[in-house]
Design a protein around this motif. Sequence first.
Motif, PDB file in Angstrom:
ATOM      1  N   MET A   1      67.137  84.457  19.950  1.00 35.51           N
ATOM      2  CA  MET A   1      66.817  83.279  19.219  1.00 35.51           C
ATOM      3  C   MET A   1      68.100  82.793  18.550  1.00 35.51           C
ATOM      4  SD  MET A   1      64.344  82.746  15.873  1.00 35.51           S
ATOM      5  CE  MET A   1      63.534  84.224  16.244  1.00 35.51           C
ATOM      6  N   ARG A   2      68.291  81.493  18.547  1.00 37.06           N
ATOM      7  CA  ARG A   2      69.457  80.930  17.885  1.00 37.06           C
ATOM      8  C   ARG A   2      68.986  79.900  16.864  1.00 37.06           C
ATOM      9  NH1 ARG A   2      74.951  78.537  20.562  1.00 37.06           N
ATOM     10  NH2 ARG A   2      75.872  77.893  18.599  1.00 37.06           N
ATOM     11  N   ILE A   3      69.536  79.993  15.674  1.00 34.14           N
ATOM     12  CA  ILE A   3      69.218  79.063  14.601  1.00 34.14           C
ATOM     13  C   ILE A   3      70.519  78.421  14.145  1.00 34.14           C
ATOM     14  CG2 ILE A   3      68.266  78.813  12.278  1.00 34.14           C
ATOM     15  CD1 ILE A   3      66.804  81.528  12.864  1.00 34.14           C
ATOM     16  N   GLU A   4      70.548  77.103  14.099  1.00 33.21           N
ATOM     17  CA  GLU A   4      71.727  76.390  13.613  1.00 33.21           C
ATOM     18  C   GLU A   4      71.311  75.399  12.539  1.00 33.21           C
ATOM     19  OE1 GLU A   4      74.497  76.339  17.610  1.00 33.21           O
ATOM     20  OE2 GLU A   4      74.208  74.520  16.465  1.00 33.21           O
ATOM     21  N   VAL A   5      72.098  75.365  11.472  1.00 36.66           N
ATOM     22  CA  VAL A   5      71.887  74.407  10.394  1.00 36.66           C
ATOM     23  C   VAL A   5      73.228  73.723  10.149  1.00 36.66           C
ATOM     24  CG1 VAL A   5      71.222  74.102   7.977  1.00 36.66           C
ATOM     25  CG2 VAL A   5      70.116  75.871   9.358  1.00 36.66           C
ATOM     26  N   THR A   6      73.215  72.400  10.150  1.00 33.10           N
ATOM     27  CA  THR A   6      74.443  71.643   9.915  1.00 33.10           C
ATOM     28  C   THR A   6      74.187  70.557   8.882  1.00 33.10           C
ATOM     29  OG1 THR A   6      73.986  70.063  11.680  1.00 33.10           O
ATOM     30  CG2 THR A   6      75.266  72.013  12.278  1.00 33.10           C
ATOM     31  N   ASP A   7      75.268  70.106   8.266  1.00 29.70           N
ATOM     32  CA  ASP A   7      75.168  68.927   7.420  1.00 29.70           C
ATOM     33  C   ASP A   7      76.375  68.038   7.679  1.00 29.70           C
ATOM     34  OD1 ASP A   7      77.361  69.732   5.880  1.00 29.70           O
ATOM     35  OD2 ASP A   7      76.188  70.306   4.156  1.00 29.70           O
ATOM     36  N   ASP A   8      76.329  66.841   7.128  1.00 30.11           N
ATOM     37  CA  ASP A   8      77.391  65.868   7.382  1.00 30.11           C
ATOM     38  C   ASP A   8      78.479  65.874   6.314  1.00 30.11           C
ATOM     39  OD1 ASP A   8      76.079  64.727   5.263  1.00 30.11           O
ATOM     40  OD2 ASP A   8      75.307  63.016   6.397  1.00 30.11           O
ATOM     41  N   GLY A   9      78.344  66.732   5.312  1.00 34.69           N
ATOM     42  CA  GLY A   9      79.352  66.835   4.277  1.00 34.69           C
ATOM     43  C   GLY A   9      79.141  65.907   3.102  1.00 34.69           C
ATOM     44  N   LEU A  10      78.155  65.035   3.169  1.00 34.28           N
ATOM     45  CA  LEU A  10      77.869  64.146   2.050  1.00 34.28           C
ATOM     46  C   LEU A  10      77.089  64.916   1.005  1.00 34.28           C
ATOM     47  CD1 LEU A  10      76.824  60.958   4.026  1.00 34.28           C
ATOM     48  CD2 LEU A  10      79.057  61.501   3.049  1.00 34.28           C
ATOM     49  N   ARG A  11      77.334  64.606  -0.234  1.00 34.14           N
ATOM     50  CA  ARG A  11      76.655  65.308  -1.323  1.00 34.14           C
ATOM     51  C   ARG A  11      75.180  64.957  -1.341  1.00 34.14           C
ATOM     52  NH1 ARG A  11      79.972  68.077  -4.937  1.00 34.14           N
ATOM     53  NH2 ARG A  11      78.139  68.288  -6.213  1.00 34.14           N
TER      54      ARG A  11
ATOM     55  N   SER B   1      75.313  79.276  11.873  1.00 38.94           N
ATOM     56  CA  SER B   1      74.676  79.647  13.135  1.00 38.94           C
ATOM     57  C   SER B   1      74.329  81.131  13.110  1.00 38.94           C
ATOM     58  CB  SER B   1      75.614  79.359  14.313  1.00 38.94           C
ATOM     59  OG  SER B   1      75.034  79.745  15.522  1.00 38.94           O
ATOM     60  N   VAL B   2      73.094  81.429  13.487  1.00 42.34           N
ATOM     61  CA  VAL B   2      72.624  82.814  13.550  1.00 42.34           C
ATOM     62  C   VAL B   2      72.004  83.038  14.920  1.00 42.34           C
ATOM     63  CG1 VAL B   2      71.065  84.536  12.570  1.00 42.34           C
ATOM     64  CG2 VAL B   2      72.118  82.835  11.079  1.00 42.34           C
ATOM     65  N   ARG B   3      72.355  84.149  15.548  1.00 42.05           N
ATOM     66  CA  ARG B   3      71.717  84.567  16.805  1.00 42.05           C
ATOM     67  C   ARG B   3      71.076  85.918  16.565  1.00 42.05           C
ATOM     68  NH1 ARG B   3      74.041  82.603  22.193  1.00 42.05           N
ATOM     69  NH2 ARG B   3      75.161  80.737  21.586  1.00 42.05           N
ATOM     70  N   LEU B   4      69.790  86.006  16.945  1.00 44.09           N
ATOM     71  CA  LEU B   4      69.047  87.250  16.787  1.00 44.09           C
ATOM     72  C   LEU B   4      68.482  87.662  18.137  1.00 44.09           C
ATOM     73  CD1 LEU B   4      67.092  86.298  13.559  1.00 44.09           C
ATOM     74  CD2 LEU B   4      69.081  87.788  13.716  1.00 44.09           C
ATOM     75  N   PRO B   5      68.515  88.954  18.431  1.00 45.46           N
ATOM     76  CA  PRO B   5      67.967  89.417  19.713  1.00 45.46           C
ATOM     77  C   PRO B   5      66.453  89.277  19.714  1.00 45.46           C
ATOM     78  CG  PRO B   5      68.581  91.286  18.362  1.00 45.46           C
ATOM     79  CD  PRO B   5      69.041  90.055  17.646  1.00 45.46           C
ATOM     80  N   GLN B   6      65.888  89.012  20.874  1.00 43.81           N
ATOM     81  CA  GLN B   6      64.440  88.949  21.019  1.00 43.81           C
ATOM     82  C   GLN B   6      63.996  90.194  21.765  1.00 43.81           C
ATOM     83  OE1 GLN B   6      63.848  85.094  22.877  1.00 43.81           O
ATOM     84  NE2 GLN B   6      63.238  84.275  20.899  1.00 43.81           N
ATOM     85  N   ASP B   7      63.686  91.222  21.002  1.00 50.04           N
ATOM     86  CA  ASP B   7      63.316  92.499  21.609  1.00 50.04           C
ATOM     87  C   ASP B   7      61.828  92.799  21.513  1.00 50.04           C
ATOM     88  OD1 ASP B   7      63.037  93.042  18.958  1.00 50.04           O
ATOM     89  OD2 ASP B   7      64.484  94.672  18.894  1.00 50.04           O
ATOM     90  N   GLY B   8      61.055  91.782  21.120  1.00 48.03           N
ATOM     91  CA  GLY B   8      59.618  91.979  21.050  1.00 48.03           C
ATOM     92  C   GLY B   8      59.112  92.470  19.720  1.00 48.03           C
ATOM     93  N   THR B   9      60.001  92.747  18.764  1.00 46.12           N
ATOM     94  CA  THR B   9      59.547  93.192  17.458  1.00 46.12           C
ATOM     95  C   THR B   9      59.497  92.008  16.509  1.00 46.12           C
ATOM     96  OG1 THR B   9      61.790  93.697  16.703  1.00 46.12           O
ATOM     97  CG2 THR B   9      60.550  95.490  17.758  1.00 46.12           C
ATOM     98  N   THR B  10      58.691  92.118  15.486  1.00 50.82           N
ATOM     99  CA  THR B  10      58.575  91.073  14.481  1.00 50.82           C
ATOM    100  C   THR B  10      59.275  91.539  13.231  1.00 50.82           C
ATOM    101  OG1 THR B  10      56.462  90.408  15.396  1.00 50.82           O
ATOM    102  CG2 THR B  10      56.955  89.657  13.169  1.00 50.82           C
ATOM    103  N   THR B  11      60.211  90.748  12.745  1.00 48.92           N
ATOM    104  CA  THR B  11      60.922  91.088  11.521  1.00 48.92           C
ATOM    105  C   THR B  11      61.014  89.853  10.648  1.00 48.92           C
ATOM    106  OG1 THR B  11      63.049  90.576  12.512  1.00 48.92           O
ATOM    107  CG2 THR B  11      62.341  92.878  12.587  1.00 48.92           C
ATOM    108  N   THR B  12      61.275  90.040   9.390  1.00 48.84           N
ATOM    109  CA  THR B  12      61.496  88.961   8.445  1.00 48.84           C
ATOM    110  C   THR B  12      62.917  89.074   7.937  1.00 48.84           C
ATOM    111  OG1 THR B  12      59.178  89.044   7.773  1.00 48.84           O
ATOM    112  CG2 THR B  12      60.720  87.912   6.306  1.00 48.84           C
ATOM    113  N   ILE B  13      63.658  87.954   8.021  1.00 48.96           N
ATOM    114  CA  ILE B  13      65.021  87.996   7.510  1.00 48.96           C
ATOM    115  C   ILE B  13      65.154  87.077   6.329  1.00 48.96           C
ATOM    116  CG2 ILE B  13      66.063  88.664   9.674  1.00 48.96           C
ATOM    117  CD1 ILE B  13      66.937  85.753  10.013  1.00 48.96           C
TER     118      ILE B  13
END
Length: 62
Positions: free
Chosen positions: A1-11, A50-62
Amino acid sequence: MRIEVTDDGLRGSGQDRAAGHGLVGMRERAMFHGGTFSAGPRPEGGFAVSVRLPQDGTTTTI
């Protein structure tokens, strides 16, 4: 799984920043679950996380 969060730099709305573990905490959690983490300024301005997490079939909370 890949999660990406970006912003444009504006306050944003000027809300106070909450105390927490921030980027260090996100990196630690990603590594704990066997993933990778990166964060930094974007060439076009703003910031990216950017975060990449393996998908190994387990459920976890981060």
